[in-house]
Design a protein around this motif. Structure first.
Motif, short mmCIF file in Angstrom:
data_model
loop_
_atom_site.label_atom_id
_atom_site.label_comp_id
_atom_site.label_asym_id
_atom_site.label_seq_id
_atom_site.Cartn_x
_atom_site.Cartn_y
_atom_site.Cartn_z
N PHE A 160 0.80 -1.35 -0.11
CA PHE A 160 0.17 -0.12 -0.10
C PHE A 160 0.97 1.12 -0.14
O PHE A 160 0.72 2.21 -0.82
N ILE A 161 1.98 1.23 1.08
CA ILE A 161 2.76 2.32 0.92
C ILE A 161 3.39 2.58 -0.39
O ILE A 161 3.36 3.90 -0.63
N CYS A 162 4.14 1.66 -0.85
CA CYS A 162 4.78 1.83 -2.22
C CYS A 162 3.72 2.34 -3.34
O CYS A 162 4.41 3.05 -4.16
N THR A 163 2.56 1.51 -3.29
CA THR A 163 1.77 2.01 -4.53
C THR A 163 1.35 3.47 -4.35
O THR A 163 1.15 4.08 -5.37
N ALA A 164 1.05 3.80 -3.07
CA ALA A 164 0.65 5.22 -2.90
C ALA A 164 1.59 6.17 -3.36
O ALA A 164 1.30 7.10 -4.10
N ALA A 165 2.95 6.00 -3.19
CA ALA A 165 4.00 6.90 -3.41
C ALA A 165 3.83 6.93 -4.91
O ALA A 165 4.25 8.03 -5.46
N ALA A 166 3.83 5.60 -5.42
CA ALA A 166 4.28 5.47 -7.06
C ALA A 166 2.98 6.23 -7.65
O ALA A 166 3.36 6.70 -8.75
N LEU A 167 2.01 6.45 -6.97
CA LEU A 167 0.77 7.05 -7.70
C LEU A 167 1.37 8.55 -8.23
O LEU A 167 0.86 9.19 -9.33
N GLY A 168 2.60 9.26 -7.63
CA GLY A 168 2.96 10.26 -7.94
C GLY A 168 3.36 10.39 -9.58
O GLY A 168 3.43 11.27 -10.38
N GLY A 169 4.11 9.10 -9.74
CA GLY A 169 4.47 9.08 -11.21
C GLY A 169 3.35 9.10 -11.99
O GLY A 169 3.57 9.81 -13.24
N LEU A 170 1.94 8.81 -11.85
CA LEU A 170 0.90 8.82 -12.65
C LEU A 170 0.76 10.48 -12.87
O LEU A 170 0.50 10.85 -14.05
N LEU A 171 1.00 11.06 -11.89
CA LEU A 171 0.63 12.80 -12.13
C LEU A 171 1.80 13.21 -13.02
O LEU A 171 1.52 14.19 -13.90
N PHE A 172 3.01 12.61 -12.71
CA PHE A 172 4.04 13.05 -13.56
C PHE A 172 3.97 12.70 -14.91
O PHE A 172 3.95 13.42 -15.88
#
Ligand code: BGC
Length: 460
Positions: free
Chosen positions: A11-23
């Motif tokens: 969960f923690i890593c997926t949540a942070a990775a979502l930033g890549g989606l915005l990038f």
């Protein structure tokens, strides 16, 4: 019910990775808006250039901001700030009444991208267990590729909605009259809000907490994300590594860090100088020249985007098994072959067949499982914790400056040395990259961050 450490870490890593989606979304959304915005505000060539490049300027500033905030206030605060900036950017761009308003909105979004590009992969690197760190950081790259494809789809959706505004009385007057671009920017509000929500729920990086002497909080977090004894062992390793460094008080240019810094900067520059962004954004034009599209440029953008997503999935499954080095070497071999053959297609005028299209797709696929994710994985794992933020910021700055250089010079190079020359230049640089990886990149899969640091500290 308490969730298991494994689920928590996902969960923690997926949540942070979502930033890549915005990038990915922020950098790709603009391609669908330029023409309409130009028409609406009667932009000159110079103003258009400013509108397009303002996001990139924001990225470069964002990297500096990320460096300052993630060290002083923590990785989580930096991620929260980026979510707020994305949100503001979507709103400011959607309601912009002038070019200046639009540029301000793009700058805000760019700042968000710059911050995310430093803080998100670093946060994941510091959290992930050694055995799955590669896959977890590759999740961030996957999110970038999904964000790019999402922007294409959402741009197309907004365009078609704006063609029949009668079914949207509420937004009709706003989206109509060729103003679909407002909707394209506004869509970003949804993932931004989700990102804000998810980041609010994740804990601070235990490595940062230990560096700030907040050891109890760090241990508590480590216990919740590691199985059995692993948490106390990892805690001890981080504490003793941090203690040693506190006394040395070194800078990012000190001798011990110079070598990994050189490696990181080279990885960053090489990632961009294979020509990935030129191909992603000019790919559709190349397909058109090949005479192979029956539909719009959008369809080809989507084909390229989907190949990019699918092969990043392959990297996620292999980064911790096959390893970083083999992925890089295999991917680079494919990148070089596809660029050389594509260059020949242009050189001999055989641009009307499947061979050229095949080369472009092979290139994107090979990038997606090698240079794309592995660059971010390595940049984030080779530095010691006390200097990670500064060193990663410098390398990420090298990524964005290279993006800028390619954006400035690619059209010029196309008109002077022609497409074959450009493809062969990218191939030659990628060949140098292959030698660089063969000679200087060491395998880091499965090792703790503290031991990876030792691998590169010696310089050989
Ligand atoms: C690169 C971007 C690129 C993207 C494509 C990222 O790793 O940094 O420049 O647009 O991959 O998937």
């Amino acid at each position: 019910m308490k969730s298991s450490p494994h689920k928590k870490i996902i969960f923690i890593c997926t949540a942070a990775a979502l930033g890549g989606l915005l990038f990915g979304f922020d950098t790709a959304v603009i391609s669908g808006t330029v023409e309409a915005v130009k028409r609406q505000f009667g932009m000159s060539v110079a103003t258009e250039g400013w509108f397009v490049s303002s996001g990139l300027l924001g990225c470069i500033l964002g990297v500096v901001v990320a460096g300052l905030i993630s060290d002083a206030l923590g990785r989580k605060k930096a991620l929260l700030l980026s979510a707020v900036l994305f949100l503001l950017s979507g709103i400011v761009c959607a309601w912009a009444a002038s070019v200046n308003g639009l540029v301000a909105g793009r700058l805000l979004g760019g700042l968000g991208v710059g911050i995310v590009s430093v803080a998100a992969p670093m946060y994941i690197t510091e959290f992930a267990p050694s055995k799955s760190r590669g896959s977890m950081v590759a999740l961030y790259q996957l999110a970038i590729t999904i964000g790019i494809v999402m922007a294409y789809f959402s741009n197309a959706l907004m365009l078609s909605l704006s063609e029949d505004v009668s079914s949207f009385p509420l937004f009709g007057s706003w989206l109509g009259n060729g103003q679909a671009w407002r909707g394209m920017f506004l869509v970003m509000v949804v993932p931004s809000l989700l990102y804000l929500l998810f980041i609010a729920m994740v804990p601070e990086s235990p490595r940062w907490l230990i560096a700030k002497n907040r050891t109890d909080a760090a241990l508590k977090i480590l216990r919740s994300v590691r199985e059995g004894d692993a948490s106390s062992q990892e805690y001890q390793t981080i504490v003793s590594a941090t203690e040693t460094k506190k006394t040395s008080n070194r800078s990012v240019f000190s001798k011990a860090v110079r070598y990994p810094l050189f490696i990181g900067i080279m990885l960053a520059v090489f990632q961009q100088f294979c020509g990935i962004n030129a191909i992603i954004y000019y790919g559709p034009k190349i397909f058109e020249t090949a005479g192979l599209t029956t539909g719009s440029a959008l369809q080809t953008q989507i084909v390229i985007g989907v190949v990019n997503v699918l092969f990043t999935l392959f990297a996620i499954s292999q980064a911790d098994k096959f390893g970083r080095r083999p992925l890089l070497l295999t991917g680079l071999a494919g990148i070089i072959v596809s660029l050389v053959v594509a260059g020949f297609c242009f050189y001999t005028g055989q641009t009307g067949g499947w061979l050229l299209v095949g080369c472009i797709l092979l290139f994107v696929a090979c990038f997606a499982f090698s240079l794309g994710p592995v660059t971010w994985i390595l940049i984030n794992e080779i530095f010691p914790t006390d200097l990670r933020v500064k060193a990663v910021s410098i390398c990420t700055m090298a990524v964005w400056l290279s993006v800028w250089v390619i954006g400035q010079f690619f059209p010029l190079a196309l008109s002077t040395i022609g497409p074959s020359g450009v493809f062969w230049c990218f191939a030659a640089i990628s060949f140098l990259n292959l030698l660089f990886v063969l000679k200087l990149i060491k395998e880091t899969k499965g090792q703790s961050l503290e031991s990876v640091e030792m691998v590169y500290a010696g310089g050989h």
